[in-house]
Design an enzyme around this catalytic site. Structure first.
Site, PDB file in Angstrom:
ATOM      1  N   ASP A   1       0.710  -1.286  -0.076  1.00  0.00           N
ATOM      2  CA  ASP A   1       0.112   0.102  -0.081  1.00  0.00           C
ATOM      3  C   ASP A   1       0.906   1.259   0.133  1.00  0.00           C
ATOM      4  O   ASP A   1       1.929   1.164   0.402  1.00  0.00           O
ATOM      5  CB  ASP A   1      -0.937   0.058   1.329  1.00  0.00           C
TER       6      ASP A   1
ATOM      7  N   LYS B   1      -3.173   2.554  -2.302  1.00  0.00           N
ATOM      8  CA  LYS B   1      -4.438   3.097  -2.213  1.00  0.00           C
ATOM      9  C   LYS B   1      -3.900   4.454  -1.273  1.00  0.00           C
ATOM     10  O   LYS B   1      -3.796   4.555   0.095  1.00  0.00           O
ATOM     11  CB  LYS B   1      -5.190   2.022  -1.125  1.00  0.00           C
TER      12      LYS B   1
ATOM     13  N   MET C   1      -7.493   9.191   9.605  1.00  0.00           N
ATOM     14  CA  MET C   1      -8.109   9.758   8.300  1.00  0.00           C
ATOM     15  C   MET C   1      -9.212  10.969   8.678  1.00  0.00           C
ATOM     16  O   MET C   1     -10.164  11.041   8.042  1.00  0.00           O
ATOM     17  CB  MET C   1      -8.970   8.711   7.780  1.00  0.00           C
TER      18      MET C   1
END
Ligand SMILES: C[S@@+](CC[C@H](N)C(=O)[O-])C[C@H]1O[C@@H](n2cnc3c(N)ncnc32)[C@H](O)[C@@H]1O
Length: 284
Positions: free
Chosen positions: A57, A79, A192
């Site tokens: 990733d 990603k 996030m």
């Protein structure tokens, strides 16, 4: 001292090899940690070094990628928040196809595969398809960032629990119980949560968390470019915009953030003197 405590690393690795060899036709979901290569576990290192294929990733650091053997195929699943090089279904299919073709497949993920890493979905898909899937935990960003900035996530007198929360839901704002998150004497870590930070702070304040609650924003935690910004909950959105905070970054919210001391400011330490009543209170 226990004799096992004295084994050199090379011998420990040999023992680990004997215990769980990396077979062909299996998938290993491996946590790469938050960036500092030295935070990788010995098991992760061994499994990476025995891989035929590594599917990694965006958050896996260059220093960790450099440990992949030259003869292993490297696939960037890349990603990032708005740019998924491969979709989740494609990644699931890829892992299974590679394993069915007889490869030792390592799926390398930032932090820990089971903390906001979709490791559960990848594991379930492998299992449905009859592929053995092993999990190697990694140090999750919350723990790495807390350690690298000197902010304890729990503290006997400041926070009795810690919650890891996503700051991002399917429609932007996360679907969480704000009144539970706004309770006192706990630490919140938002993953996030940079883009949604103005909403996060508004919701927490509306549910009773004081606007003066200390907040830390940690960008690229544990990496050479690490940046730590501190603020209060009511000024969070503002500081993130002003300082152009970039991904990956996370938020630590709670009184424990008050313990943060930038290295340059060490003389500011405010721990009580050992003979003071405050010290007695802390140590009882
Ligand atoms: C999709 S989640 C993956 C989390 C990962 N599985 C873990 O356990 O750390 C990505 C988020 O983790 C956080 N993150 C990951 N690495 C970080 C780092 N080195 N510094 C700060 N935040 C990080 C950021 O909030 C980022 O948006």
């Amino acid at each position: 001292m226990n004799t096992r405590d004295m084994l050199p690393i090379a011998q420990m690795m040999t023992l680990a090899n004997q215990r769980s060899p990396v077979f062909r036709g299996e998938v290993w979901l491996v946590g790469a940690g938050p960036g500092d290569v030295e935070l990788l576990t010995l098991k992760a290192l061994r499994v990476i070094q025995q891989a035929d294929v590594v599917v990694y990733d965006r958050l896996v650091s260059d220093a960790v990628l450099a440990l992949i053997p030259d003869n292993a195929l490297q696939i960037d699943a890349g990603k990032s928040p708005c740019n998924h090089r491969l979709g989740q279904n494609e990644i699931n299919l890829l892992l299974v196809d590679l394993a069915l073709a007889g490869h030792r497949v390592v799926r390398l993920k930032g932090g820990d595969p089971f903390i906001f890493g979709r490791g559960g979905e990848e594991m379930a898909y492998c299992q449905q398809q009859g592929i053995v899937c092993h999990i190697v935990p990694g140090i999750t960003a919350a723990m790495g960032c807390a350690a690298a900035s000197g902010i304890p996530l729990t503290h006997r007198h400041l926070a009795q629990s810690v919650r890891f929360v996503t700051g991002h839901g399917t429609d932007g704002e996360p679907d969480v119980d704000w009144s539970v998150l706004a309770a006192a004497r706990q630490t919140l870590v938002f993953y996030m949560g940079i883009a949604t930070s103005p909403v996060l702070s508004q919701r927490l304040i509306a549910h009773g968390l004081p606007g003066s609650t200390p907040v830390a924003v940690i960008e690229r935690g544990t990496q050479p470019q690490q940046r730590v910004l501190t603020s209060t909950l009511d000024a969070l959105g503002e500081i993130i915009a002003q300082e152009h905070v970039e991904s990956p970054a996370l938020l630590i919210i709670g009184d424990v953030v008050g313990m943060y001391r930038p290295i340059a400011g060490l003389p500011e330490m405010t721990f009580p003197q050992m003979d003071s009543p405050e010290y007695a209170l802390l140590t009882n």
